[in-house]
Design an enzyme around this catalytic site. Structure first.
Site, mmCIF file in Angstrom:
data_model
loop_
_atom_site.group_PDB
_atom_site.id
_atom_site.type_symbol
_atom_site.label_atom_id
_atom_site.label_comp_id
_atom_site.label_asym_id
_atom_site.label_seq_id
_atom_site.Cartn_x
_atom_site.Cartn_y
_atom_site.Cartn_z
ATOM 1 N N HIS A 1 -18.703 -8.151 -1.130
ATOM 2 C CA HIS A 1 -18.079 -8.142 -2.459
ATOM 3 C C HIS A 1 -18.857 -9.055 -3.404
ATOM 4 O O HIS A 1 -19.295 -10.138 -3.010
ATOM 5 C CB HIS A 1 -16.625 -8.607 -2.363
ATOM 6 C CG HIS A 1 -15.880 -8.489 -3.654
ATOM 7 N ND1 HIS A 1 -15.471 -7.275 -4.160
ATOM 8 C CD2 HIS A 1 -15.481 -9.427 -4.561
ATOM 9 C CE1 HIS A 1 -14.836 -7.472 -5.303
ATOM 10 N NE2 HIS A 1 -14.839 -8.759 -5.569
ATOM 11 N N GLU B 1 13.711 6.288 -2.471
ATOM 12 C CA GLU B 1 14.739 6.793 -1.552
ATOM 13 C C GLU B 1 14.248 7.976 -0.719
ATOM 14 O O GLU B 1 14.824 8.269 0.332
ATOM 15 C CB GLU B 1 15.983 7.210 -2.336
ATOM 16 C CG GLU B 1 16.799 6.062 -2.895
ATOM 17 C CD GLU B 1 17.939 5.658 -1.964
ATOM 18 O OE1 GLU B 1 18.158 6.363 -0.963
ATOM 19 O OE2 GLU B 1 18.585 4.646 -2.244
ATOM 20 N N ARG C 1 12.323 -1.297 2.912
ATOM 21 C CA ARG C 1 11.703 -0.305 2.035
ATOM 22 C C ARG C 1 10.537 -0.994 1.321
ATOM 23 O O ARG C 1 10.715 -1.616 0.279
ATOM 24 C CB ARG C 1 12.729 0.237 1.037
ATOM 25 C CG ARG C 1 12.235 1.443 0.247
ATOM 26 C CD ARG C 1 13.290 1.893 -0.739
ATOM 27 N NE ARG C 1 14.452 2.466 -0.080
ATOM 28 C CZ ARG C 1 15.669 2.487 -0.604
ATOM 29 N NH1 ARG C 1 15.886 1.938 -1.779
ATOM 30 N NH2 ARG C 1 16.673 3.029 0.055
#
Length: 660
Positions: free
Chosen positions: A104, A434, A619
């Site tokens: 990098h 969801e 989640r």
């Protein structure tokens, strides 16, 4: 030791040669085909590979299972990436026992992301460098193997610094590759607190703002000097590019953008003057500053930085259905901050958008999408981008009113999608986190994660499957009928104007609004099933910026894509959210006007949501697509979001009425 290399540009050539010199066997090289629209001033990795007799490939998508299998067949011991422009999938990264390593062009963890060479010059840095680091799923975030510093001279421009970095990279690789070949691979974790991230630069980013300090303007010239596209300005409608400049401390009291003199050509900035040494008018040749002034017809006192008139260019028309909602009203604000957008909106109320009603580029009609189909069809036809944001998206309604959820969230929105197909309009559709349901992946990937829901007798999943089915219909329309679409999946966006306390009073709100209502009214905070469910909370400002970039769709990179928009770093349980909220509440200046804290109360989900509810343990989004397609990274800490959301709701309460 057998290596597979991913490489492009001069750095790629340096890397390939260094790996060979260190005695590695190179099984194959993966590179990119040159873009005819790009100024390819740099060395060709494919040509070098061909000359060396090494197999070389340039697949459109190296992460496709076919290419993953082919790389696996090569059985690499180690993988190197030298300025390869695409992220490598975890499947590829895990193919090499010794690991995968990337070179990098900065001193990590500073200047992660794209174009670090240009960004360090834009920001006036005096030092940069190159870093070899272990590759992980998140770009530029793996452990550091080695780095080398490079001083930036005041007269360095992008090309001279590029050459310095190439030289430093070769020195770094020459010293560390033999050690790695022997199995000795240093690993130093990056300090996340020191990390900075920068996105892709575009040619239009070279537009000069003469109201900036002269050092800022001069650094921009240095950062994008040839062979990069250059820093530019306008004299009326005539564009010109500045290739080299120097700083003059005295602007002689002239207004920013004023020509102070034409020989030498000097232009006033906020705190000094920029002397233009060389430049170019339009597509002409490069000339010295005084000749450029003559070509442009400049005289002392002329004002620059007047872009060509755009009166003949029509603004982009954006149709937002559900414009008064949480996402809709914040997105409207972001769009109206840009001159080239016009917003048309419909909703059943206007309380959240009242601040825009008199705006000349905001056109609102109060109405119901279930009734006003003719108005909607007409405006789909009239507008350029359509966002159907109308939906029932509060969990308690999934069990209370499953049929209404299906009718609105699927049937009504399907009609709008068909209008978009009919009139060939681009649609940006709000899918939902969801849809992943009870997915067991550590982080949810838009293109790979399975979408797992519960049994039919759990109506809680009606929202998830309605959205998922519409996602699939939209995808099919894109494949079969050419619909231009982007699906975005918000992960627990929070901020001011999320729901209302009145909605929370009837249980029809998001979690944080319900928690705030409990604090305001002095009722116990209910922790559903103990509140151990984890979510990744995202500030509305971060979310809207990502959504705005989807609408802009730079280079059409968002077409046909599904993009998670969330903040994986802001993961917390509902209990942790409640604790953080309580801490902010106790410190708020209005705290004394509200009742004492009534404590936490653990309740079962069935008693709160009713029969047919199931919850999800975690989640967490993968945001690689957002990083790649949008050059976007969330930056706002969860505490800041919680404090601002709390402040908004507390100040909306009528304190005088409460005191009485």
């Amino acid at each position: 030791m057998k290596a597979v290399i991913f490489a492009y540009h001069d750095m790629g050539c340096q890397g390939v040669q260094a790996v060979l010199d260190a005695g590695y066997e190179i099984a194959a090289i993966f590179t990119h085909a040159d873009n005819p629209a790009e100024n390819t001033f740099f060395g060709s990795v494919s040509r070098l590979a061909a000359e060396l007799g090494i197999p070389v490939y340039a697949p459109d998508n190296v992460n496709h299972p076919i290419w993953v299998d082919r790389i696996a067949e090569l059985a690499p011991d180690i993988i190197f990436s030298f300025y390869y422009r695409n992220l490598l999938s975890e499947e590829i990264l895990h193919l090499a026992p010794a690991g995968a390593f990337n070179l990098h062009g900065s001193l990590l963890p500073a200047y992660r992301g794209r174009a670090p060479l240009n960004w360090v010059l834009v920001n006036g840095e005096s030092e940069t460098g190159v870093t070899l680091h272990r590759m992980v799923k998140r770009a530029d975030a793996g452990e550091i193997v080695a780095s080398q510093r490079v001083a930036i001279a005041q007269d360095d421009v992008a090309l001279t610094l590029h050459h310095k970095l190439c030289q430093a990279a070769r020195q770094l690789l020459n010293s560390i590759l033999p050690t790695m070949k022997c199995g000795d691979i240093p690993s130093v974790p990056q300090r996340e607190s020191d990390a900075t991230y920068y996105g892709r630069r575009r040619p239009e980013d070279g537009l000069i703002d003469w109201h900036k300090p002269v050092s800022t303007v001069h650094n921009l010239v240095r950062a994008v000097a040839a062979p990069w596209p250059g820093a530019f300005s306008y004299n009326g409608s005539q564009k010109f590019t500045i290739w080299s400049s120097r700083i003059c401390p005295d602007a002689q009291g002239a207004l920013p953008g004023s020509v102070i003199s034409v020989s030498p050509l000097r232009v006033a900035c906020a705190d000094g003057a920029l002397e233009i040494i060389t430049g170019q008018a339009g597509d002409g040749i490069t000339v010295q500053g005084s000749q450029l002034a003559q070509t442009l017809g400049l005289v002392a006192g002329a004002r620059l930085n007047r872009p060509p008139a755009t009166s003949g260019k029509r603004r982009i028309r954006v149709l937002i259905l559900g414009v008064n909602g949480f996402i809709g009203n914040h997105l409207t604000e972001r769009l109206l901050n840009e001159e080239n957008y016009e917003v048309y909106g419909m909703d059943i109320g206007s309380n959240a958008i009242s601040r825009f009603l008199l705006h000349p580029r905001f056109h609102f009609v109060e109405g119901d999408i279930s009734i006003h189909s003719e108005w909607i069809e007409y405006h789909v036809k009239k507008c350029d981008v359509v966002l159907p944001l109308v939906a029932i998206a509060t969990p308690i309604e999934y069990t209370r009113n499953p049929l209404r959820v299906f009718e609105l969230d699927f049937e009504e929105n399907l009609r709008i999608i068909r209008y978009c197909v009919k009139y060939r309009k681009r649609v940006v559709f709000p899918s939902t986190s969801e849809v992943y349901g009870m997915c067991t992946d550590a982080s949810f990937d838009e293109d790979k994660s399975n979408l797992i829901v519960g049994p039919v007798n759990k109506p809680r999943w009606i929202y998830s499957v309605s959205k998922q089915l519409l996602d699939r219909v939209i995808w099919a329309y894109g494949e079969k009928e050419g619909l231009r679409f982007t699906l975005f999946r918000p992960f627990n966006w929070m901020g001011p104007r999320l729901d209302s306390l009145n909605a929370a009073r009837i249980g029809s709100s998001r979690a944080i609004t319900q928690l705030i209502l409990n604090l305001v009214e002095g009722t116990p905070i209910k922790l559903i099933d103990g509140g151990q469910q984890k979510r990744c909370f995202t500030d509305i400002r971060d979310g809207i910026e990502a959504l705005f970039r989807i609408i802009v769709n730079d280079g059409d990179r968002c077409d046909g894509k599904i993009i998670n928009i969330g903040n994986p770093d802001n993961e917390a349980s509902i209990q942790e959210l409640a604790t953080l909220l309580l801490d902010s509440f106790d410190k708020h200046p209005l705290r004394c006007h509200f009742p004492p804290f009534a404590g936490f109360q653990v309740v079962e989900s069935r008693s709160y949501y009713g029969k047919g509810y199931q919850d999800v343990a975690h989640r967490k989004p993968s945001i690689d697509n957002a990083r790649r397609c949008l050059d976007w990274e969330p930056s706002i800490a969860m505490r800041d979001t919680v404090e601002e959301t709390l402040d908004f709701f507390l100040r909306s309460v009528d304190i005088a009425e409460r005191a009485s």
